[in-house]
Motif scaffolding. Structure first.
Motif, PDB file in Angstrom:
ATOM      1  N   PRO A  19     -47.795  90.287 -16.260  1.00  0.00           N
ATOM      2  CA  PRO A  19     -48.116  89.408 -15.128  1.00  0.00           C
ATOM      3  C   PRO A  19     -47.339  88.098 -15.187  1.00  0.00           C
ATOM      4  O   PRO A  19     -47.054  87.572 -16.261  1.00  0.00           O
ATOM      5  N   GLU A  43     -47.654  83.817  -5.216  1.00  0.00           N
ATOM      6  CA  GLU A  43     -48.791  84.563  -5.749  1.00  0.00           C
ATOM      7  C   GLU A  43     -48.384  85.333  -7.002  1.00  0.00           C
ATOM      8  O   GLU A  43     -47.209  85.614  -7.201  1.00  0.00           O
ATOM      9  N   PHE A  45     -47.647  88.307  -9.651  1.00  0.00           N
ATOM     10  CA  PHE A  45     -47.053  89.628  -9.475  1.00  0.00           C
ATOM     11  C   PHE A  45     -46.915  90.290 -10.838  1.00  0.00           C
ATOM     12  O   PHE A  45     -47.251  89.690 -11.861  1.00  0.00           O
ATOM     13  N   ARG A  88     -44.160  96.544  -6.570  1.00  0.00           N
ATOM     14  CA  ARG A  88     -45.011  96.315  -5.399  1.00  0.00           C
ATOM     15  C   ARG A  88     -46.453  96.578  -5.840  1.00  0.00           C
ATOM     16  O   ARG A  88     -46.710  97.445  -6.692  1.00  0.00           O
ATOM     17  N   GLU A  89     -47.388  95.816  -5.303  1.00  0.00           N
ATOM     18  CA  GLU A  89     -48.787  95.931  -5.728  1.00  0.00           C
ATOM     19  C   GLU A  89     -49.290  97.371  -5.630  1.00  0.00           C
ATOM     20  O   GLU A  89     -49.992  97.853  -6.523  1.00  0.00           O
ATOM     21  N   GLN A  90     -48.912  98.087  -4.590  1.00  0.00           N
ATOM     22  CA  GLN A  90     -49.388  99.460  -4.418  1.00  0.00           C
ATOM     23  C   GLN A  90     -48.772 100.424  -5.433  1.00  0.00           C
ATOM     24  O   GLN A  90     -49.262 101.548  -5.593  1.00  0.00           O
ATOM     25  N   GLU A  92     -48.322  99.532  -8.788  1.00  0.00           N
ATOM     26  CA  GLU A  92     -48.745  99.172 -10.145  1.00  0.00           C
ATOM     27  C   GLU A  92     -49.576 100.268 -10.799  1.00  0.00           C
ATOM     28  O   GLU A  92     -49.369 100.592 -11.972  1.00  0.00           O
ATOM     29  N   TYR A 113     -36.808  93.674  -5.758  1.00  0.00           N
ATOM     30  CA  TYR A 113     -37.938  93.340  -4.893  1.00  0.00           C
ATOM     31  C   TYR A 113     -37.425  92.822  -3.552  1.00  0.00           C
ATOM     32  O   TYR A 113     -36.335  92.250  -3.464  1.00  0.00           O
TER      33      TYR A 113
END
Length: 145
Positions: A19, A43, A45, A88-90, A92, A113
């Motif tokens: 993180p 934010e 990541f 990308r968050e989806q 992880e 990214y």
């Protein structure tokens, strides 16, 4: 990742996320280097990483990790020739899933990214010393000279 022996087994079974809320690279400006803070929309990541644990010849348990890099996007390309992989968050959960090893699918996550969701700005040279752990290290400076 899939070819180098040092990473092949780690890529298969020891993936992690690291993180962060930004990272630094030094941009060459003439003969000087200007530290730049690079961030994703302010934010937190996750960097794509690999980890390992092993025992040294002295019998000491050693834990290591590495951040995977890729070619730079448009934000980073004039600062450095590579950048860390920001998941990308989806993606992880897929990256962390130890039961998932579709090498091509995992490799497809290791891309630059989206540059439209990132920015870079100059910061004080004080960021170059680990002794400095203050808010000043992330403060944008208006006159890098």
């Amino acid at each position: 990742m899939q070819e180098k022996p040092a990473f092949k087994n780690l890529f298969a079974r020891k993936r992690c996320i690291i993180p962060a809320d930004g990272f630094y690279e030094w941009k060459k400006v003439g003969k000087a280097k200007q530290p730049m803070r690079i961030m994703k929309s302010g934010e937190p990541f996750a960097f794509a990483g690999l980890f390992d644990s092993w025992t040294s010849p002295e019998g000491e348990k050693v834990h290591t990790c590495t951040i995977i890099t890729t070619q730079p996007n448009g934000v980073v390309s004039d600062i450095h020739d590579r950048m860390p992989v920001i998941l990308r968050e989806q993606d992880e959960h897929l990256w962390l899933n130890r039961d998932q090893f579709d090498a091509d699918l995992l490799q497809s996550l290791l891309i630059p990214y989206d540059e439209s969701k990132m920015r870079a700005y100059p910061v004080s040279a004080m960021v170059g010393s680990p002794k400095n752990d203050t808010h000043e290290c992330i403060k944008e400076i208006s006159d890098p000279a």
